[in-house]
Structures are given as structure tokens and as C-alpha cells.
Design a protein around this motif. Structure first.
Motif, PDB file in Angstrom:
ATOM      1  N   LEU A   1       0.814  -1.209   0.000  1.00 56.20           N
ATOM      2  CA  LEU A   1       0.000   0.000   0.000  1.00 56.20           C
ATOM      3  C   LEU A   1       0.855   1.270   0.000  1.00 56.20           C
ATOM      4  N   ASN A   2       1.846   1.304   0.835  1.00 57.11           N
ATOM      5  CA  ASN A   2       2.686   2.503   0.911  1.00 57.11           C
ATOM      6  C   ASN A   2       3.473   2.727  -0.375  1.00 57.11           C
ATOM      7  N   PHE A   3       3.951   1.633  -0.982  1.00 53.92           N
ATOM      8  CA  PHE A   3       4.638   1.742  -2.268  1.00 53.92           C
ATOM      9  C   PHE A   3       3.672   2.235  -3.346  1.00 53.92           C
ATOM     10  N   ALA A   4       2.417   1.739  -3.288  1.00 59.63           N
ATOM     11  CA  ALA A   4       1.415   2.184  -4.256  1.00 59.63           C
ATOM     12  C   ALA A   4       1.144   3.677  -4.113  1.00 59.63           C
ATOM     13  N   TYR A   5       1.048   4.159  -2.872  1.00 64.73           N
ATOM     14  CA  TYR A   5       0.805   5.592  -2.672  1.00 64.73           C
ATOM     15  C   TYR A   5       2.001   6.405  -3.163  1.00 64.73           C
TER      16      TYR A   5
ATOM     17  N   GLN B   1       3.904   5.607  -5.625  1.00 66.10           N
ATOM     18  CA  GLN B   1       3.790   5.645  -7.082  1.00 66.10           C
ATOM     19  C   GLN B   1       2.759   6.672  -7.537  1.00 66.10           C
ATOM     20  N   VAL B   2       1.622   6.699  -6.840  1.00 73.10           N
ATOM     21  CA  VAL B   2       0.593   7.676  -7.175  1.00 73.10           C
ATOM     22  C   VAL B   2       1.140   9.093  -7.059  1.00 73.10           C
ATOM     23  N   CYS B   3       1.873   9.328  -5.987  1.00 72.81           N
ATOM     24  CA  CYS B   3       2.457  10.659  -5.779  1.00 72.81           C
ATOM     25  C   CYS B   3       3.449  10.993  -6.885  1.00 72.81           C
ATOM     26  N   ASN B   4       4.296  10.027  -7.245  1.00 70.69           N
ATOM     27  CA  ASN B   4       5.286  10.270  -8.298  1.00 70.69           C
ATOM     28  C   ASN B   4       4.609  10.578  -9.630  1.00 70.69           C
ATOM     29  N   LYS B   5       3.538   9.842  -9.927  1.00 67.98           N
ATOM     30  CA  LYS B   5       2.836  10.080 -11.185  1.00 67.98           C
ATOM     31  C   LYS B   5       2.180  11.454 -11.184  1.00 67.98           C
ATOM     32  N   ALA B   6       1.626  11.837 -10.035  1.00 70.38           N
ATOM     33  CA  ALA B   6       0.994  13.149  -9.922  1.00 70.38           C
ATOM     34  C   ALA B   6       2.035  14.264 -10.062  1.00 70.38           C
ATOM     35  N   MET B   7       3.174  14.098  -9.416  1.00 69.80           N
ATOM     36  CA  MET B   7       4.220  15.120  -9.481  1.00 69.80           C
ATOM     37  C   MET B   7       4.747  15.267 -10.910  1.00 69.80           C
ATOM     38  N   ALA B   8       4.864  14.152 -11.625  1.00 72.70           N
ATOM     39  CA  ALA B   8       5.384  14.190 -12.991  1.00 72.70           C
ATOM     40  C   ALA B   8       4.444  14.939 -13.924  1.00 72.70           C
TER      41      ALA B   8
ATOM     42  N   LEU C   1      -5.624   9.051   3.707  1.00 70.25           N
ATOM     43  CA  LEU C   1      -6.021   8.144   2.636  1.00 70.25           C
ATOM     44  C   LEU C   1      -5.643   6.688   2.914  1.00 70.25           C
ATOM     45  N   VAL C   2      -4.490   6.491   3.534  1.00 69.89           N
ATOM     46  CA  VAL C   2      -3.968   5.136   3.666  1.00 69.89           C
ATOM     47  C   VAL C   2      -4.592   4.364   4.823  1.00 69.89           C
ATOM     48  N   ARG C   3      -4.929   5.044   5.932  1.00 62.26           N
ATOM     49  CA  ARG C   3      -5.420   4.315   7.118  1.00 62.26           C
ATOM     50  C   ARG C   3      -6.662   3.472   6.844  1.00 62.26           C
ATOM     51  N   PRO C   4      -7.725   4.020   6.218  1.00 65.62           N
ATOM     52  CA  PRO C   4      -8.892   3.145   5.965  1.00 65.62           C
ATOM     53  C   PRO C   4      -8.578   2.028   4.979  1.00 65.62           C
ATOM     54  N   LEU C   5      -7.683   2.293   4.021  1.00 66.47           N
ATOM     55  CA  LEU C   5      -7.320   1.243   3.076  1.00 66.47           C
ATOM     56  C   LEU C   5      -6.570   0.117   3.777  1.00 66.47           C
TER      57      LEU C   5
END
Length: 960
Positions: A631-635, A637-644, A666-670
Motif C-alpha cells: 500500500l505505501n509503495f502504491a501511494y 507511485q501515485v504521488c510520483n505520477k501526480a508530481m510528474a 487516505l492510507v489508514r482506511p485502506l
């Protein structure tokens, strides 16, 4: 009628109790002279105590067994907090005894306790000996009033073979099959009437000669001889001979019904005990004859399992086993029926199809009122196919109710019983009558009450809402009671059985309940008083789930104006229930997921008895996928894609700050959803309407992810409450951010007059506001706020990604209300594999086999038989190694791989074993290959990276 009606009408006894009625006719049915001894346990014992006291029955007692006593290591039995007089608490080693001889000893012991302590009646509830004809007859002979069907009714209706013959005589449809295997076995040995009479003479049997002479066939005459043998306590055939007969009859039935499996069922079983289903021949190798022979070859072993499970291996025990067609698309429905020996009345139905290993899990009312409501709504909405199904269900319900009354009168039903049927599309078949009140009786009594009217004066009546009270009334005044009319209380009700089971629904004994939240508004909880607090300190008293009996902890019920309302009420109860303890495992999360699966698909769905195992397999696949995602790695990645996607450095810096601050929001409920696969299944089912796939196969939210996130916190019972521990709710600063976002979108939707999220996103990428009241600078601020509130929300797509990847959404409700189950979910190997994913087996060394759960160990199928495996013996994968009894169910444990037994570490049959205990030292044929941490890490990273390809960034973000 409202509760106020019952409380204020002088002709209706308050609190449902006759003792408080004001009219003379009603008071003539008063029962305060009844002095019952309660010889059952579980929720029904506490319910009976409450009902008796409200009826004015002050002198009653309860029976505890030694197995009961080990439950209360840290506290008194819950019932003893209410019944404080030690003179009314009695003890026996156990309730039923291990065999027929010990059972007879126990019956006499119970009679003695009753006589010596001034009890004049016996209440057995829905367990132990409630359907034991011998026991009921013994109580009657001792002059005790049995609160339940009389011994003749128990015999005529309770023995499954007798019941099927009676049903056929009175025109009730029955399941195709063979109900006289023992008689056939006897005729094979004694092939004519002369031989049967010679046998009776040789064994000095007392025949019912008139019945013998009137019997039309030789097999029927053999039945008369068998009955005489049972009364004398001798066997006229061997178990081996019976096994061979059943093997032969399975071959005959398999030829007649090649597409169906065959069910073997002991005539004295119940509650899931004493039943086994043979495999379908077409799932085996070879030609048809070979396939059928392989199926039939399994029957003898299963016969022995069944007889052991119901303790019918003793001399003189009735060992008859029904050989029935297993209707593959069956729904299990039952009709509650009540009678006084002359009249019988049906009280609606219950759908009990949601079950596993013949153990019911979720039980739903089936009433005329609810079906008519659902039918009206379907017609109004233009759902013609659904309306056709509901119309047929209404017709089937009325037919089953009529047949239940006919059958009840035929067997002289003089109390409360259950008429059980299987329903296959537009057909239904009578299975059996349970001559006792059942666990799920409250589902019925929450829908209907009984109105007894004075035949001499129709204005003179009283109302009974409790079936336990009705049983007492019938025991005390049966012949005088006029046939009542049923009156509606609620259109619908539903019951979840809260059991001590693990996430794969296998029994989990030994846990201790240390905390249980109080019942909520709208929750009806029957838990035998476990959740009652100490009356002096108001502290919850710990409860030990010892596992000596069944796995049931409590019954959770809700009602509604329709089925939807009852399901929504149950979902809310399950959402808020907190149940924690030491080594505690329950099916609470399973029920929460399952109820929400129906709410998210169609609460009018018509699942069959085959639904639960494929459903569990689908949930296991969700867990397996979740286990392979970081999950943390996925988040990250999401951040990196958004920043790019952002070119301006200042904007990029601001975005990074927002993404960092939002991570835990975002991560706690997931994290919680990924950790609880059953809860995830429920969430996906409810939220599947909020997303869709575009032409590229990318996940698009059609609902605002901010709202989805807020509802996820609510779904997980993580709403903000300043009084709650921070670990169990949304954190205050995250709550502030989420509240601001919700308020922002509510105000924006109101100003723009746009409620559709997709339309809102389209509007927000435009350079100019669609309304003149918003100036350019304000519009830019709104766009910037939208960007911030949506930043990182793409991580929520990880949840539907898991559902899509595992094809979870292919498990769905069809237009005709049947459930579409993907064929892959019926794969036996996959089912076993996913059960292990849901509940990983204890970690064992390569040379050990460990106990998967606590229970009672048996090395062989029956006393005196050779062990399933011996020291030095080689075993194959899938071969039975031992039997474990957990919460009254016998389970053969099969080898997970092939190998050789070096040493058996459990010396005695009947020994108590614990989860993770080493049972066998072995040498495996092949050395297990264990994945290295690097291989596991690489796999998780690769599957998590795949998630990125399935999502797109928000419209406003990509526009930047």
C-alpha cells in the motif's frame, strides 16, 4: 399494530403475558402452576428463563453439565446472575451421554432431579434431546409434562423415514430417494415373510402383529420387525451389511439421476449433524460405470462417519440412513408450524439457504406481506423478470404453508415444530419436520404474533408473541386452546448467527471474550446473557468459548418494513458491534461483508445452499491479491505520477506538501480494508456503483472520491468521536481536512447546480466559471482547492483494482434473482487453497503435521477400528490422517502432502488437542520449496506497479 396497542388495550395482556390479562377467559389459561426444569443450554435457556418469569412461572430450575462449567473460568455462568438460588441449579456430567446406555442413564438422572426438586415439566429447547423419542416417552411415563411435541409426534414426524412415508400418504411432495435402507438390508438376509417371522421368534421379539399383517410389501413387514428389534435393544443386521446395502442403492440412484449428487442422511440427525454428500460422478475419471462405482465406494465410509457423529452405533440403535437426491440448485426454506393435536397453523417461512457444512449462517423471513411488497415494487419499476420470480415465490410459500398444516394434523402436532423444504425454481420438496423449536424461531415470531379468541365472545382475546410462551400454553392447556389467527408484527426480519469460527468459517474453540459492546437501538441480541455486566461493578465479565458444544455465541436480529430495511438494520448493528478478546475468532466480519454483498447487489437475491463456499473462495482471492500489494509503495507511485504531471516548480512543491499531509488520511482506511477481506468484500459490493472502466480499461470514479473516502471511514466505524481512542477513528486533523472537503463540494454543487461528479470535473477544467457570480480570481482559487482535495485520491482505486483483478464482481445477481457464480469458484483445489489464504495454517517444520485448530482427536473412524494411519505407514496427499471433533462436528483432516509417519504424538482417542500442537512427526516425500524474501518482495513490487496502469489522475490534475 403498534406497541402502544398492545400496551393500552385492556384485552391484550401486557408484556405478552397472560398473567397480567384482565379478562376471565384469558386468565383461565394462566400457567403459574407449571414448574419446569430447563435441560438445554445456549441462548434458548436464557430466553426460556425470561419468558417463564414474565408468565408468572416462579419455580423453575436449570441443568448445567460439567462441560458447561469449564466455560466460566473467570465468571459465573451468565444465567446464574439471574437465577441466584442454588437450590434451582442442578448438575450432570453431560446432557446426552456418549452412547445409548449412558443416554438412558442420563434420562433417569434428569427424571430423578425433577421428582426430587418439585418440577412437574421439562423444557428441552432446540438442542440435545429435544427430538429424542425415548427421552420424551420416558418423561411422559414419569408423569412429567413435556413442553414440546409428544412422543408419538416425535416418532411419526421426527424420524425422517417415517415422516417421508406419512408425507406421501397425505399428498405432500417429498425429495426423491430411498427411506428404508435398513429394511432392505434385513430382507436381503431374510427374503420372505416366513423367514422374517422365524427371525422374530428366534430373537423373542414382540411384534405388532396387526401392523405386520397389514403391511403391503415385504420391506414394510421388515420395518415392523426392525421396530421390535429396536425396542428390545438388539441389532438384526451388522453395520457392514448396512454399508453394503447403501453402496448398492447409491449405484441405483446414480443411474437414475446421473446429473445429481446424492445425500446420505441419518434419520435422527439434525442441526447439520449426520449428513454427508457424495461427489458428482462426472467429476471423476473414467467411463460412466466406473465413475458411479467410485462414488458408491465412498458411501460405506461416510455411513460410518454419520453413525458415529449421531452416536447411533450402539446395539438396538436405529441406524437407518436416507439416500436422497441432492437438488443442486436448492434453496433451503422452512415453515414455522404450531398445533394442539387437532388444528395446525403455519406462521410464514424462513430462507435458510445461506449455510455451510449444513450449519445455517444467515436466516431471512419469507412472509406473504414482504413478498407482496417486493412484487409491487418490482412491477412498478418495470423489472418484469424479477416480478415473475417473486410471484412464483409467493405461490410456493402458500403451497408450503398449506402442506405444513396438512402434515402437522396428520402427525398430531401438539406444540411448535418446523416443516423443512427444499425449493428448486418452481418446485418444492418436503425434507423433514424438526419436532422442536429451532434456533431461528425468533425470525418468525418477530413477523407474526398469535391471536387467541374466545369462541363464545369474539371481543374476548389475548395475544402471544413468543413461541416459547406458546409451547408452555400448549403443554398446559393444549386441547382447550382454539385455533389462533396470525397477526402481523413486522413485514421482514433477519438473523445472523454469531459463531466462534475463523475467517474460513471453521470452528475456533478456546477463545475468551473480554469485551462486547452493548446492544444498539434496533438490535435484538440473544446471547444467553454473556454481554450482561456485573450487577455490582458494571464491568463486563469474561466468557470462555470452550467449544464443548456448538460454535454459536449469539443470535443477532433486526426487523424492517421490508427486507431492505431489515438488512440495513443488521448492517448497522454489525458495523457498530465491538467484540474483542484473547485468542478470539468469530464470524462477525464475515456477516458484515455478506450482508453488504446483498445490499450492494440485490437483497431479493435467491442464493442456493451452494453459495457460501464459492463466496468464501472469492473473498480468499481478494485476500491473496491484497497480500501481494504494498500500500505505501502504491501511494508513493501515485504521488510520483501526480508530481510528474505538474511542470511548475512552485506548484509541484505545493502539491508534494499536500500529498504528504494527506497520506495517512487516505492510507489508514485502506489498510483496514486490506487487512479484513470480508469487510473489503462488503465495501466493494456497496461501492461498485461508484466507479467504472473506460475504453482503455482504466478505473474512473463516477462519484466524488472525497465522498467515497468519507463513507469508507463510516463503513469502518471510524467516524470522529472525541471520546473514542484515536486508533479506532479518523484522526482529528484528518477529520478537519475531510470535513472541509465535503463542505467545499456541497457548497460548490449548490452554486453550480451540478450534482454529477463527472460533470463537475468537466466544469472545473474550464478557464471560466460556468456561473457569472464567480469571478476569475475566485474561480482559480476553487480550481486550486479542488486540485488539493483530489490530490492522492487515486490511491482509492486500489480497492476496485483488487476486485477487478480477482473477478470479484463476476459473482453477481442475475435478472431472475438467481446468483451467477463463476465456474472457477467451484474448483475444489482453489477452494482449499483460498481457505488457507484466509486462515494460514500454523507454521510447521518440514517434518511435522500440526493441529489446525483445537478440539478432540480421534485416530480412527469408530471404536475398535484400525487407525487411519500408523507409525511407519506411507500416506498420500489428500489421504485422511485423523478425525477432529470441534464444537460437535466431526472433521476428517487430510494430508497436505505425501510422506511417511515416523511417530504419532497423540496417544489416546478422545484427547483434547490445541491449535498448533504437533500431532505427527513425518518424513515428507519431497522437500518444500520456500520463497526467499527477495522473491516475495519482487513479486509484490511488480503487482503493485501494475496498479498504476489501471488508474488515471483527476481531470483538473492532468489539465495542469
Amino acid at each position: 399494530m403498534s406497541n402502544d396497542y398492545y400496551l393500552n388495550n385492556p384485552l391484550v395482556h401486557k408484556d405478552r403475558r397472560l398473567a397480567k390479562s384482565n379478562n376471565e377467559w384469558a386468565q383461565s389459561f394462566e400457567c403459574s402452576d407449571m414448574r419446569p426444569l430447563i435441560i438445554c443450554r445456549g441462548p434458548i435457556r436464557k430466553e426460556a428463563m425470561d419468558v417463564f418469569e414474565e408468565m408468572g412461572i416462579e419455580h423453575y430450575g436449570i441443568l448445567l453439565s460439567e462441560k458447561d462449567s469449564i466455560v466460566y473460568q473467570n465468571a459465573l455462568a451468565p444465567e446464574l446472575r439471574q437465577l441466584t438460588d442454588p437450590q434451582r441449579v442442578h448438575r450432570v456430567p453431560d446432557y446426552t451421554g456418549a452412547d445409548k446406555e449412558e443416554r438412558n442413564v442420563r434420562i433417569q438422572q434428569i427424571i430423578s432431579i425433577a421428582k426430587e426438586n418439585g418440577y412437574n415439566s421439562i423444557f428441552t429447547g432446540y438442542g440435545f434431546m429435544a427430538e429424542d423419542e425415548t427421552m420424551v416417552a420416558a418423561m411422559e411415563d414419569a408423569g412429567l409434562n413435556f413442553i414440546g411435541p409428544c412422543s408419538k409426534t416425535v416418532h411419526d414426524a421426527g424420524l425422517k423415514d417415517e415422516a417421508k412415508r406419512t408425507a406421501l400418504k397425505v399428498g405432500v411432495s417429498v425429495t426423491p430417494g430411498i427411506d428404508n435402507a435398513t429394511a432392505i438390508t434385513l430382507v436381503k438376509k431374510h427374503s420372505d415373510e416366513k423367514a422374517l417371522l422365524a427371525l422374530a421368534k428366534k430373537e423373542h421379539l414382540v411384534l405388532d402383529q396387526a401392523l405386520f399383517d397389514d403391511a403391503e410389501s415385504l420391506v414394510e413387514k421388515a420395518d415392523v420387525v426392525l421396530t421390535a428389534g429396536h425396542k428390545k435393544g438388539i441389532d438384526l443386521y451388522t453395520i457392514e451389511e448396512l454399508q453394503e446395502t447403501i453402496r448398492e442403492q447409491v449405484i441405483v440412484m446414480s443411474h437414475n439421476y446421473p446429473e445429481n449428487r446424492i445425500r446420505l442422511k441419518c434419520i435422527g440427525g439434525g442441526g447439520g449433524k449426520g449428513q454427508r454428500i457424495l461427489p458428482n460422478p462426472n467429476t471423476l475419471e473414467g467411463e460412466v460405470e466406473s465413475q458411479i462405482a467410485q462414488v458408491a465406494a465412498q458411501a460405506p465410509s461416510l455411513v460410518l462417519e454419520i453413525l458415529n457423529e449421531v452416536k447411533a452405533t450402539g446395539l438396538g440403535d436405529n441406524k437407518n440412513i436416507l439416500i436422497e437426491l441432492n437438488i443442486e440448485t436448492t434453496r433451503h426454506q422452512e415453515i414455522q408450524v404450531i398445533g394442539n393435536g387437532q388444528w395446525s397453523l403455519a406462521l410464514g417461512g424462513r430462507d435458510c439457504s445461506l449455510q455451510m457444512h449444513e450449519q445455517k449462517l444467515l436466516e431471512v423471513s419469507v412472509t406473504t406481506e414482504e413478498l407482496e411488497t417486493a412484487l409491487t415494487e418490482a412491477v412498478k419499476a418495470g423489472r418484469d423478470v424479477e416480478a415473475k420470480v417473486l410471484k412464483q415465490d409467493l405461490k410456493t410459500l402458500h403451497a408450503m404453508e398449506k402442506e405444513s398444516e396438512t402434515f402437522g394434523e396428520a402427525v398430531g402436532l401438539d406444540s411448535v415444530s418446523t416443516f423443512e423444504c427444499i425449493v428448486d425454481r418452481d418446485k418444492h420438496f418436503f425434507m423433514e419436520m424438526n419436532t422442536r423449536i429451532q434456533v431461528e424461531h425468533r425470525v418468525t415470531e418477530l413477523c407474526y404474533a398469535l391471536r387467541f379468541v374466545n369462541p363464545e365472545d369474539e371481543t374476548d382475546f389475548f395475544i402471544v408473541e413468543s413461541l416459547v410462551e406458546a409451547m408452555v400454553l400448549l403443554a398446559a392447556h393444549g386441547p382447550r386452546l382454539p385455533k389462533p389467527e396470525r397477526i402481523k408484527r413486522n413485514n421482514a426480519s433477519v438473523e445472523a448467527r454469531l459463531n466462534a469460527t475463523n475467517q474460513a468459517l471453521a470452528p475456533h474453540a478456546g477463545g475468551i471474550i473480554e469485551h462486547w459492546s452493548d446492544a444498539r437501538e434496533g438490535e435484538i441480541r440473544d446471547d444467553q446473557g454473556i454481554s450482561l455486566h456485573n450487577p455490582d461493578t458494571d464491568v463486563f465479565m469474561k466468557y470462555h468459548l470452550a467449544g464443548a458444544y456448538d460454535s454459536n455465541i449469539a443470535l443477532l436480529l433486526t426487523v424492517g418494513k421490508d427486507r431492505l430495511g431489515s438488512y440495513q438494520g443488521l448492517a448497522e448493528v454489525l458495523r457498530k458491534t465491538e467484540l474483542t478478546g484473547k485468542d478470539l475468532s468469530t464470524n462477525l466480519e464475515f456477516h458484515y461483508g455478506l450482508v453488504n454483498w446483498f445490499l450492494g447487489n440485490n437483497i431479493n437475491a435467491r442464493p442456493t445452499t451452494r453459495f457460501i463456499v464459492p463466496y468464501l473462495t472469492a473473498v480468499g482471492l481478494l485476500k491473496q491479491k491484497a497480500n501481494n500489494l504494498d500500500l505505501n509503495f502504491a501511494y508513493e507511485q501515485v504521488c510520483n505520477k501526480a508530481m510528474a504531471a505538474v511542470k511548475d516548480e512552485d506548484a509541484k512543491s505545493a502539491l508534494l506538501d499536500v500529498l504528504t499531509r494527506k497520506q495517512l488520511l487516505l492510507v489508514r482506511p485502506l489498510e483496514n480494508l486490506l487487512a479484513e477481506p470480508h469487510v473489503l468484500a462488503g465495501w466493494l459490493s456497496l461501492n461498485q456503483k461508484y466507479f467504472e472502466l473506460n475504453a482503455k480499461g482504466e478505473i474512473i470514479w463516477v462519484e466524488n472520491p472525497v465522498k467515497v473516502l468519507s463513507e469508507a471511514y463510516h463503513f469502518l466505524n471510524m467516524n470522529f468521536n472525541a471520546d473514542n481512542p484515536a486508533a479506532s477513528m479518523i484522526w482529528d486533523h484528518d477529520h478537519e481536512v475531510l470535513s472541509q472537503a465535503l463542505n467545499f463540494y456541497a457548497e460548490l454543487e449548490n452554486i453550480l447546480e451540478i450534482s454529477n461528479y463527472a460533470e463537475l470535473c468537466k466544469a472545473l477544467v474550464k478557464k471560466k466559471s460556468p456561473v457569472d457570480t464567480i469571478e476569475s480570481a475566485q474561480w482559480l482559487a476553487i480550481q486550486s482547492a479542488h486540485l488539493g482535495y483530489q490530490a492522492g485520491n487515486e490511491i482509492l482505486s486500489l480497492l476496485p483494482f483488487i476486485g477487478i483483478q480477482t473477478q470479484f464482481f463476476d459473482l453477481k445477481v442475475n435478472e431472475d434473482l438467481s446468483v451467477h457464480i463463476p465456474e472457477s469458484l467451484f474448483d475444489k483445489e482453489l477452494q482449499v487453497q483460498m481457505a488457507k489464504v484466509l486462515v494460514p495454517p500454523p507454521t510447521a517444520k518440514s517434518d511435522e503435521i500440526l493441529a489446525p485448530t483445537g478440539g478432540m482427536f480421534y485416530s480412527c473412524e469408530a471404536p475398535g477400528m484400525p487407525p487411519l494411519v500408523k507409525e511407519g505407514a506411507h500416506f498420500e496427499a489428500g489421504q485422511p490422517l485423523y478425525i477432529i471433533e470441534v464444537m460437535k462436528m466431526f472433521n476428517k483432516v487430510k494430508a497436505p502432502f505425501s510422506g511417511t509417519v515416523d511417530k504419532v504424538l497423540v496417544e489416546d482417542d478422545g484427547a483434547i488437542i490445541s491449535k498448533g500442537q504437533v500431532l505427527f512427526k513425518i518424513t515428507p516425500d519431497e522437500k518444500a520449496v520456500v520463497e526467499s524474501p527477495d522473491v516475495i518482495s519482487a513479486r509484490i513490487e511488480a503487482q503493485t506497479a501494475e496498479f498504476l496502469d489501471s488508474i488515471i489522475l483527476s481531470a483538473s490534475l492532468t489539465a495542469k
